[in-house]
Write a protein that holds these residues in place. Structure first.
Motif, PDB file in Angstrom:
ATOM      1  N   HIS A   1      37.441  44.665  40.631  1.00 29.54           N
ATOM      2  CA  HIS A   1      37.832  44.944  39.245  1.00 29.54           C
ATOM      3  C   HIS A   1      36.827  44.284  38.325  1.00 29.54           C
ATOM      4  O   HIS A   1      36.613  43.079  38.406  1.00 29.54           O
ATOM      5  CB  HIS A   1      39.240  44.378  38.974  1.00 29.54           C
ATOM      6  CG  HIS A   1      39.625  44.422  37.530  1.00 29.54           C
ATOM      7  ND1 HIS A   1      39.682  43.292  36.745  1.00 29.54           N
ATOM      8  CD2 HIS A   1      39.968  45.458  36.723  1.00 29.54           C
ATOM      9  CE1 HIS A   1      40.045  43.644  35.509  1.00 29.54           C
ATOM     10  NE2 HIS A   1      40.230  44.943  35.483  1.00 29.54           N
TER      11      HIS A   1
ATOM     12  N   VAL B   1      36.146  45.219  30.754  1.00 23.77           N
ATOM     13  CA  VAL B   1      37.255  45.064  29.825  1.00 23.77           C
ATOM     14  C   VAL B   1      37.277  46.297  28.905  1.00 23.77           C
ATOM     15  O   VAL B   1      36.230  46.875  28.608  1.00 23.77           O
ATOM     16  CB  VAL B   1      37.088  43.757  29.009  1.00 23.77           C
ATOM     17  CG1 VAL B   1      35.750  43.705  28.305  1.00 23.77           C
ATOM     18  CG2 VAL B   1      38.190  43.579  27.993  1.00 23.77           C
ATOM     19  N   VAL B   2      38.486  46.706  28.502  1.00 28.42           N
ATOM     20  CA  VAL B   2      38.600  47.858  27.607  1.00 28.42           C
ATOM     21  C   VAL B   2      38.392  47.386  26.165  1.00 28.42           C
ATOM     22  O   VAL B   2      39.295  47.414  25.334  1.00 28.42           O
ATOM     23  CB  VAL B   2      39.972  48.570  27.782  1.00 28.42           C
ATOM     24  CG1 VAL B   2      39.956  49.911  27.053  1.00 28.42           C
ATOM     25  CG2 VAL B   2      40.275  48.801  29.249  1.00 28.42           C
ATOM     26  N   GLY B   3      37.206  46.895  25.898  1.00 34.30           N
ATOM     27  CA  GLY B   3      36.848  46.440  24.557  1.00 34.30           C
ATOM     28  C   GLY B   3      35.837  47.412  23.961  1.00 34.30           C
ATOM     29  O   GLY B   3      35.198  48.166  24.696  1.00 34.30           O
TER      30      GLY B   3
ATOM     31  N   GLU C   1      36.556  49.324  31.705  1.00 31.95           N
ATOM     32  CA  GLU C   1      37.108  48.600  32.848  1.00 31.95           C
ATOM     33  C   GLU C   1      37.000  49.511  34.061  1.00 31.95           C
ATOM     34  O   GLU C   1      37.293  50.705  33.965  1.00 31.95           O
ATOM     35  CB  GLU C   1      38.566  48.284  32.533  1.00 31.95           C
ATOM     36  CG  GLU C   1      39.383  47.714  33.675  1.00 31.95           C
ATOM     37  CD  GLU C   1      40.853  47.567  33.280  1.00 31.95           C
ATOM     38  OE1 GLU C   1      41.399  46.479  33.459  1.00 31.95           O
ATOM     39  OE2 GLU C   1      41.459  48.548  32.811  1.00 31.95           O
TER      40      GLU C   1
ATOM     41  N   LEU D   1      38.212  49.902  38.092  1.00 30.37           N
ATOM     42  CA  LEU D   1      38.987  49.466  39.254  1.00 30.37           C
ATOM     43  C   LEU D   1      38.512  50.292  40.442  1.00 30.37           C
ATOM     44  O   LEU D   1      38.585  51.529  40.400  1.00 30.37           O
ATOM     45  CB  LEU D   1      40.485  49.693  39.038  1.00 30.37           C
ATOM     46  CG  LEU D   1      41.179  48.834  37.981  1.00 30.37           C
ATOM     47  CD1 LEU D   1      41.216  49.553  36.639  1.00 30.37           C
ATOM     48  CD2 LEU D   1      42.593  48.480  38.415  1.00 30.37           C
TER      49      LEU D   1
ATOM     50  N   THR E   1      39.321  58.014  28.593  1.00 28.21           N
ATOM     51  CA  THR E   1      38.379  57.546  27.573  1.00 28.21           C
ATOM     52  C   THR E   1      38.940  57.771  26.182  1.00 28.21           C
ATOM     53  O   THR E   1      39.604  58.779  25.931  1.00 28.21           O
ATOM     54  CB  THR E   1      36.997  58.229  27.721  1.00 28.21           C
ATOM     55  OG1 THR E   1      36.191  57.869  26.595  1.00 28.21           O
ATOM     56  CG2 THR E   1      37.113  59.741  27.810  1.00 28.21           C
TER      57      THR E   1
ATOM     58  N   GLU F   1      39.073  54.004  39.176  1.00 29.90           N
ATOM     59  CA  GLU F   1      39.712  54.298  37.891  1.00 29.90           C
ATOM     60  C   GLU F   1      38.903  53.634  36.787  1.00 29.90           C
ATOM     61  O   GLU F   1      38.548  52.462  36.901  1.00 29.90           O
ATOM     62  CB  GLU F   1      41.154  53.780  37.873  1.00 29.90           C
ATOM     63  CG  GLU F   1      42.082  54.688  38.632  1.00 29.90           C
ATOM     64  CD  GLU F   1      43.524  54.204  38.639  1.00 29.90           C
ATOM     65  OE1 GLU F   1      43.931  53.498  37.698  1.00 29.90           O
ATOM     66  OE2 GLU F   1      44.223  54.553  39.604  1.00 29.90           O
TER      67      GLU F   1
ATOM     68  N   ASN G   1      38.864  52.881  32.697  1.00 28.03           N
ATOM     69  CA  ASN G   1      39.504  52.868  31.384  1.00 28.03           C
ATOM     70  C   ASN G   1      38.418  52.540  30.370  1.00 28.03           C
ATOM     71  O   ASN G   1      37.875  51.434  30.378  1.00 28.03           O
ATOM     72  CB  ASN G   1      40.621  51.813  31.330  1.00 28.03           C
ATOM     73  CG  ASN G   1      41.753  52.157  32.271  1.00 28.03           C
ATOM     74  OD1 ASN G   1      42.149  53.316  32.385  1.00 28.03           O
ATOM     75  ND2 ASN G   1      42.271  51.154  32.972  1.00 28.03           N
ATOM     76  N   ASP G   2      38.101  53.511  29.520  1.00 28.35           N
ATOM     77  CA  ASP G   2      36.909  53.400  28.684  1.00 28.35           C
ATOM     78  C   ASP G   2      37.255  53.289  27.201  1.00 28.35           C
ATOM     79  O   ASP G   2      38.157  53.953  26.713  1.00 28.35           O
ATOM     80  CB  ASP G   2      36.025  54.636  28.912  1.00 28.35           C
ATOM     81  CG  ASP G   2      34.910  54.731  27.902  1.00 28.35           C
ATOM     82  OD1 ASP G   2      34.051  53.830  27.899  1.00 28.35           O
ATOM     83  OD2 ASP G   2      34.910  55.680  27.088  1.00 28.35           O
TER      84      ASP G   2
END
Lengths: 303, 97
Positions: free
Chosen positions: B19, B22-24, B29, B31, B46, B73, B75-76
């Protein structure tokens, strides 16, 4: 403090702020005692953000780790300031509350478990407004329950700082640790500027903002127990010392008369200058430097 | 927010999950988990709509060199293609170290 260290030491130190939330949490534990609970692969994420077109994060920006610190049981809860400004939502709030409640249960069963909150948060996450507010209420009561048995330590290290409802959570913890880079306040500068105008408060004036909310000011005001440089080793040592020290005799938030008398004594007829320390050294009788311990508060309280 | 999935053939079992990120803003992020079948699947969420072809190009390039049997996975929160590639490489490194 910063002025006392050489540039060589400054360059060689290991920054605490530059670590991400998970690494910060891990760094506090005794080697190889840490394990993460409800981690990213458990995918306990916010159900509300996708509905609003916001990408969720697999751990909802809240990292919970259990292990030992200086040989004592502890749980560390770290907020990831890069995700939604560290904002508290339904899930991240529930993770924090559950961690505190489990620590409280273990403590009641004869296994004292301290909690360390690594706060990097603007407060309630606006997309989950009411659920976030409810979470803050639960967090505060869980801190107050746990602090009877084991210390709850709030660490405000990075420049996002700790604002809104979470500043209240920090306020009821046993100890607060800050760096000069950290900020602590109820209403953030942008909120005040938005509400009252830029003449009242210029949120872009960094030196003004830090002179009011910054770690040094909060420490000088006696609202923070320990001020440490942005140095991971110092931070680890500080947290370990506070856990070893145990529960303070009197918690800050129990000293209602003391703080009420300080507010009453404030002269608000003239503009306060942040360069002048509120509740100055004379009234606080606090030496400056890192070796501050909350016992000073107690002395003050008992006088 | 957009969501899509891509699939690729895979040959090699990988040792562990990873992992990273970060979704910043401008980041993402990743995984990455090993799977048993000889395939690789990627699910992307996204916050920036309308870039499906760009995502496909970045992943085609990544799986042109990577043969791990994984489920990924992402997460954007608006990462650039360069940032996406670096995070994917970082996840691979973490899963094999």
């Amino acid at each position: 403090m910063s002025s006392a260290i050489s540039s060589r030491e400054y360059l060689q130190r290991r920054s605490f702020i530059e670590l991400d939330a998970r690494t910060r949490a891990k760094s506090l534990f005794d080697s190889r005692t840490d394990r993460e609970l409800a981690g990213p692969f458990d995918r306990i994420e916010s159900p509300w953000l996708p509905l609003q077109g916001v990408t969720p994060q697999a751990d909802d920006g809240c990292i919970v780790m259990r292990g030992t610190i200086g040989g004592r049981q502890a749980v560390v809860i770290a907020f990831d300031g890069a995700f939604q400004g560290g904002g508290i939502g339904e899930v991240s709030g529930a993770k924090l509350t559950s961690a505190l409640d489990l620590a409280c249960r273990d403590s009641q069963e004869g296994k004292p478990t301290s909690a360390v909150l690594l706060l990097e948060t603007g407060g309630v996450r606006l997309q989950e407004a009411n659920l976030g507010l409810a979470a803050v209420a639960e967090i505060i009561s869980s801190i107050i329950a746990l602090r009877q048995y084991a210390p709850v330590i709030s660490v405000i290290a990075g420049p996002i700082g700790c604002f809104g409802g979470m500043s209240l959570a920090a306020g009821v913890s046993s100890y607060i640790v800050m760096t000069p880079e950290g900020r602590l306040g109820l209403n953030g500068p942008e909120v005040i500027e938005e509400e009252s105008g830029v003449e009242e408060f210029d949120a872009s004036d960094r030196s003004l903002i830090w002179s009011i909310y910054g770690g040094q000011q909060r420490y000088n005001q006696g609202l923070v127990d320990v001020l440490v440089d942005d140095d991971a080793n110092q931070m680890i040592e500080t947290v370990r010392d506070l856990i070893a020290q145990g529960i303070p005799e009197v918690h800050r938030s129990q000293q209602v008369d003391l703080y009420r008398s300080r507010i009453t004594a404030l002269d608000t007829s003239t503009q306060w200058d942040p360069a002048v320390v509120l509740w100055s050294a004379a009234s606080l009788a606090r030496p400056t430097g890192r070796d501050q311990r909350p016992t000073d508060d107690k002395k003050e309280h008992h006088q | 927010m957009e969501q899509f999935e891509f699939n690729y053939p895979a040959k090699r079992k990988i040792p562990k999950r990873a992992h990273v990120g970060v979704v910043g803003s401008g980041d993402l992020e990743v995984l990455l988990e090993p799977i048993d079948s000889p395939t690789a699947s990627v699910r992307i969420r996204t916050s920036v709509d309308g870039f499906k072809t760009t995502w496909k190009a970045v992943l085609d390039r990544f799986f042109g060199r990577y043969d791990g049997a994984v489920h990924i996975e992402i997460n954007d929160a608006g990462a650039t293609p360069g940032a996406v590639s670096l995070r994917l490489q970082q996840a691979v490194e973490a899963s094999e170290s």
